[in-house]
Design a protein around this motif. Structure first.
Motif, short mmCIF file in Angstrom:
data_model
loop_
_atom_site.label_atom_id
_atom_site.label_comp_id
_atom_site.label_asym_id
_atom_site.label_seq_id
_atom_site.Cartn_x
_atom_site.Cartn_y
_atom_site.Cartn_z
N HIS A 182 0.85 -1.19 0.00
CA HIS A 182 0.00 0.00 0.00
C HIS A 182 0.89 1.25 0.00
CE1 HIS A 182 -3.18 2.50 2.38
NE2 HIS A 182 -3.12 2.85 1.11
N GLU A 235 -2.55 6.47 -1.82
CA GLU A 235 -3.85 6.57 -1.15
C GLU A 235 -4.87 5.66 -1.84
OE1 GLU A 235 -7.39 9.76 -0.53
OE2 GLU A 235 -5.35 10.52 -0.27
N VAL A 236 -5.64 4.95 -1.02
CA VAL A 236 -6.68 4.05 -1.50
C VAL A 236 -7.93 4.32 -0.69
CG1 VAL A 236 -7.42 1.65 -1.79
CG2 VAL A 236 -5.02 2.26 -2.15
N ASP A 237 -9.00 4.77 -1.34
CA ASP A 237 -10.28 5.00 -0.68
C ASP A 237 -10.14 5.82 0.60
OD1 ASP A 237 -11.52 3.53 -2.69
OD2 ASP A 237 -11.39 1.65 -1.57
N GLY A 238 -9.28 6.83 0.57
CA GLY A 238 -9.09 7.70 1.73
C GLY A 238 -8.08 7.20 2.74
N TYR A 239 -7.53 6.01 2.53
CA TYR A 239 -6.52 5.46 3.45
C TYR A 239 -5.13 5.89 2.97
CZ TYR A 239 -10.08 2.44 5.49
OH TYR A 239 -11.19 1.97 6.13
N ARG A 255 -14.03 -6.53 -1.95
CA ARG A 255 -13.73 -5.15 -1.54
C ARG A 255 -13.75 -4.99 -0.02
NH1 ARG A 255 -13.46 -2.43 -6.29
NH2 ARG A 255 -14.86 -3.07 -7.95
N GLU A 281 -10.81 -3.49 2.29
CA GLU A 281 -11.05 -2.41 3.26
C GLU A 281 -10.61 -2.81 4.67
OE1 GLU A 281 -14.65 0.33 5.08
OE2 GLU A 281 -14.95 -0.67 3.16
N GLU A 299 -7.81 -0.88 6.90
CA GLU A 299 -8.15 -0.40 8.26
C GLU A 299 -7.17 -0.97 9.30
OE1 GLU A 299 -9.99 1.74 11.13
OE2 GLU A 299 -10.51 1.86 9.01
#
Length: 139
Positions: free
Chosen positions: A89, A92-96, A127, A131, A135
């Motif tokens: 990672h 940025e991915v989906d706000g992360y 998905r 996520e 997290e």
């Protein structure tokens, strides 16, 4: 080439980001991409160039990822593929925000081949699993 050979070449060259220009050879000018998200299905019309851009976005998010076909089944002009993709990672991915930790994607798709090119596909991605990893990695 057979539908199986076309889809295998697509994964080896295009989906893996090894040779994105090969999308023009393996994909129709317009490909219907049916994206199944839970009970809602969204269909996107993609060109080979747009698909190559999509893979570039994956590289920005996950770096040079590994991609392994875990299952492949052929029936006529349709090819089912289940794969495992693993990357770090780094974007940025989906706000992360990037964590530089591994993220694994498990997904499957059915590709329909017409006139020697991928013309349509139905894709399902875990998905929620992605996520949960994002997290967990942020802590």
């Amino acid at each position: 080439m057979t539908p199986e050979q076309i889809v295998r070449a697509f994964f080896k060259e295009v989906r893996s980001a090894r040779n994105l220009d090969y999308a023009d050879t393996l994909m129709a000018e317009q490909v219907l991409a049916h994206q199944v998200v839970s009970e809602e299905e969204v269909t996107v019309n993609r060109t080979p160039s747009e698909y190559a851009d999509h893979v570039r976005e994956m590289i920005q998010a996950y770096g040079e990822f590994s991609l392994e076909i875990q299952e492949l089944i052929v029936q006529g002009d349709k090819v089912y593929v289940r794969w495992r993709q693993e990357g770090l990672h780094i974007g940025e991915v989906d706000g992360y925000a990037p964590t530089h930790r591994p993220v694994i994607e498990i997904a499957s798709a059915v590709y329909r081949v017409e006139h020697g090119r991928i013309a349509e596909y139905w894709i399902q991605i875990d998905r929620l699993g992605i996520e949960k990893q994002l997290e967990r990695n942020k802590s």
